[in-house]
Write an enzyme that holds these catalytic residues in place. Structure first.
Site, PDB file in Angstrom:
ATOM      1  N   LYS A  96       0.844  -1.204   0.000  1.00  0.00           N
ATOM      2  CA  LYS A  96       0.000   0.000   0.000  1.00  0.00           C
ATOM      3  C   LYS A  96       0.874   1.246   0.000  1.00  0.00           C
ATOM      4  O   LYS A  96       0.660   2.177  -0.791  1.00  0.00           O
ATOM      5  CB  LYS A  96      -0.930  -0.002   1.225  1.00  0.00           C
ATOM      6  CG  LYS A  96      -2.080  -0.996   1.099  1.00  0.00           C
ATOM      7  CD  LYS A  96      -2.839  -1.220   2.400  1.00  0.00           C
ATOM      8  CE  LYS A  96      -3.888  -2.315   2.206  1.00  0.00           C
ATOM      9  NZ  LYS A  96      -4.574  -2.722   3.430  1.00  0.00           N
TER      10      LYS A  96
ATOM     11  N   GLN B 185      -4.498  -1.101   9.533  1.00  0.00           N
ATOM     12  CA  GLN B 185      -4.546  -2.466   9.017  1.00  0.00           C
ATOM     13  C   GLN B 185      -5.150  -3.405  10.068  1.00  0.00           C
ATOM     14  O   GLN B 185      -4.739  -3.405  11.235  1.00  0.00           O
ATOM     15  CB  GLN B 185      -3.129  -2.914   8.636  1.00  0.00           C
ATOM     16  CG  GLN B 185      -3.048  -4.272   7.980  1.00  0.00           C
ATOM     17  CD  GLN B 185      -3.614  -4.324   6.566  1.00  0.00           C
ATOM     18  OE1 GLN B 185      -3.789  -3.300   5.901  1.00  0.00           O
ATOM     19  NE2 GLN B 185      -3.917  -5.509   6.101  1.00  0.00           N
TER      20      GLN B 185
ATOM     21  N   ASP C 100     -11.140   3.187   3.926  1.00  0.00           N
ATOM     22  CA  ASP C 100     -11.622   1.798   3.918  1.00  0.00           C
ATOM     23  C   ASP C 100     -13.145   1.740   3.803  1.00  0.00           C
ATOM     24  O   ASP C 100     -13.702   0.686   3.538  1.00  0.00           O
ATOM     25  CB  ASP C 100     -11.253   1.111   5.247  1.00  0.00           C
ATOM     26  CG  ASP C 100      -9.944   0.349   5.193  1.00  0.00           C
ATOM     27  OD1 ASP C 100      -9.644  -0.251   4.150  1.00  0.00           O
ATOM     28  OD2 ASP C 100      -9.226   0.351   6.224  1.00  0.00           O
TER      29      ASP C 100
HETATM   30  N1  GUN Z   1      -6.934  -6.282   6.456  1.00  0.00           N
HETATM   31  C1  GUN Z   1      -7.205  -7.049   5.386  1.00  0.00           C
HETATM   32  N2  GUN Z   1      -7.838  -6.329   4.423  1.00  0.00           N
HETATM   33  C2  GUN Z   1      -7.951  -5.073   4.921  1.00  0.00           C
HETATM   34  C3  GUN Z   1      -8.515  -3.876   4.391  1.00  0.00           C
HETATM   35  O1  GUN Z   1      -9.041  -3.816   3.285  1.00  0.00           O
HETATM   36  N3  GUN Z   1      -8.430  -2.787   5.219  1.00  0.00           N
HETATM   37  C4  GUN Z   1      -7.869  -2.838   6.453  1.00  0.00           C
HETATM   38  N4  GUN Z   1      -7.864  -1.734   7.182  1.00  0.00           N
HETATM   39  N5  GUN Z   1      -7.354  -3.942   6.967  1.00  0.00           N
HETATM   40  C5  GUN Z   1      -7.390  -5.038   6.206  1.00  0.00           C
END
Ligand code: GUN
Length: 300
Positions: free
Chosen positions: A54, A98, A121
């Site tokens: 990311k 995350q 998100d």
């Molecule tokens: N953990 C796994 N996928 C995601 C996501 O799309 N966003 C976040 N914040 N954590 C994750």
């Protein structure tokens, strides 16, 4: 019939190219550099890989990137304080914590502290509410990626019957809302649904998001249907060597590809779209925070 393969990797590449163009225009025309902060707590190897990807892709499209790595032992108060600091930081337009977080931290509390204006998100109750009633704002990343692939494959989705298998807050519920907004007829199915194969057989569009490897079989698919496989199931693969694994989707790909009109592979289908849509959401939130209209090609 052999299905057309929906190449999410190459679509995501193109999307990142368009995002880079929007970033450049925001910088030159408005003096705004969209900024994304990612926060990871602890050392889960899978999460570390995702967060590194990311942060790298954020920089590649020309955005401002901040990465915060907190120890496994971090307290809830420390994470909340960091989120509050990022909420107040004008250089940051998107905040992602995350998940999962270590057990001493209440994920719900963290999510509810993220400013809905920076909720890339689309996890906060306010963002989910906007998504449901169609107000501008970020859209859940994986569902947005699915929608972009569907529009690219099928054009207008109005009137098509979409069967969504899986009812998670992360994928099933938001994709159902997006498909309703596209004027699909939407059926939500899940692990407790009776006669699931018969219901899936009615679908023009199948969204598989149950998290069970190869659960959806080829003979569940209506000939010519479009199949979007959101499943990413890591399976032991001793035939590849000791300790090796491979990824399987929620759809029995080889069987389904004989029947479907179009299908996403795993890997290389929906997966690459998720991070690209996170970047798209950061443009959306950066635009809205600054009173600009978000680019229509980056949202639902
Ligand atoms: N953990 C796994 N996928 C995601 C996501 O799309 N966003 C976040 N914040 N954590 C994750």
């Amino acid at each position: 019939m052999t299905a057309r393969i929906i190449d999410g990797k190459s679509f995501a590449e193109g999307l990142r190219g368009r995002i880079a163009g929007h970033v450049e225009r925001m910088k030159t025309e408005h003096g705004i550099t969209p900024g994304l902060a990612v926060v990871i707590v602890g050392h889960d190897p899978g999460s570390q890989v995702y967060v590194a990807q990311k942060a790298r892709q954020t920089v590649e499209v020309g955005m401002h990137s901040e990465k915060y790595e907190l120890p496994e032992t971090a307290s809830e108060a420390e994470v909340l304080a960091l989120v509050e600091k990022l909420n107040a930081d004008p250089a940051i337009h998107g905040i992602l914590v995350q998940l999962p977080v270590p057990p001493q931290i209440d994920a719900k509390k963290i999510i509810e502290t993220i400013s809905p204006d920076k909720d890339v998100d689309c996890f906060t109750p306010a963002s989910v509410g906007k998504l449901v009633i169609g107000l501008p704002g970020p859209v859940s990343c994986t569902p947005l990626g699915c929608l972009m692939l569907l529009r690219d494959t099928l054009g207008d989705l109005a009137g098509l019957h979409a069967v969504v298998v899986g009812r998670s807050n992360l994928v099933g519920k938001p994709i159902a809302q997006l498909l309703l907004r596209e004027n699909c007829t939407v059926t939500m199915a899940h692990s407790r649904t009776k006669d699931l194969p018969d219901i899936v057989r009615q679908a023009d569009i199948v969204i598989a998001a149950v998290g069970r490897p190869e659960m959806i079989r080829g003979d569940w698919i209506k000939p010519g249907a479009t199949v979007i496989d959101v499943g990413i199931n890591r399976i032991d693969a001793p035939e590849r060597g000791e300790g090796k694994t491979r990824l399987l989707g929620d759809v029995a790909y080889a069987e389904a590809a004989e029947v479907a009109g179009a299908i996403t592979p795993v890997p290389g289908g929906v997966g690459p779209m998720t991070i690209a849509c996170l970047l798209a959401n950061t443009i959306t939130t950066a635009s809205l925070i600054n009173g600009l209209v978000p680019p229509s090609d980056l949202t639902a």
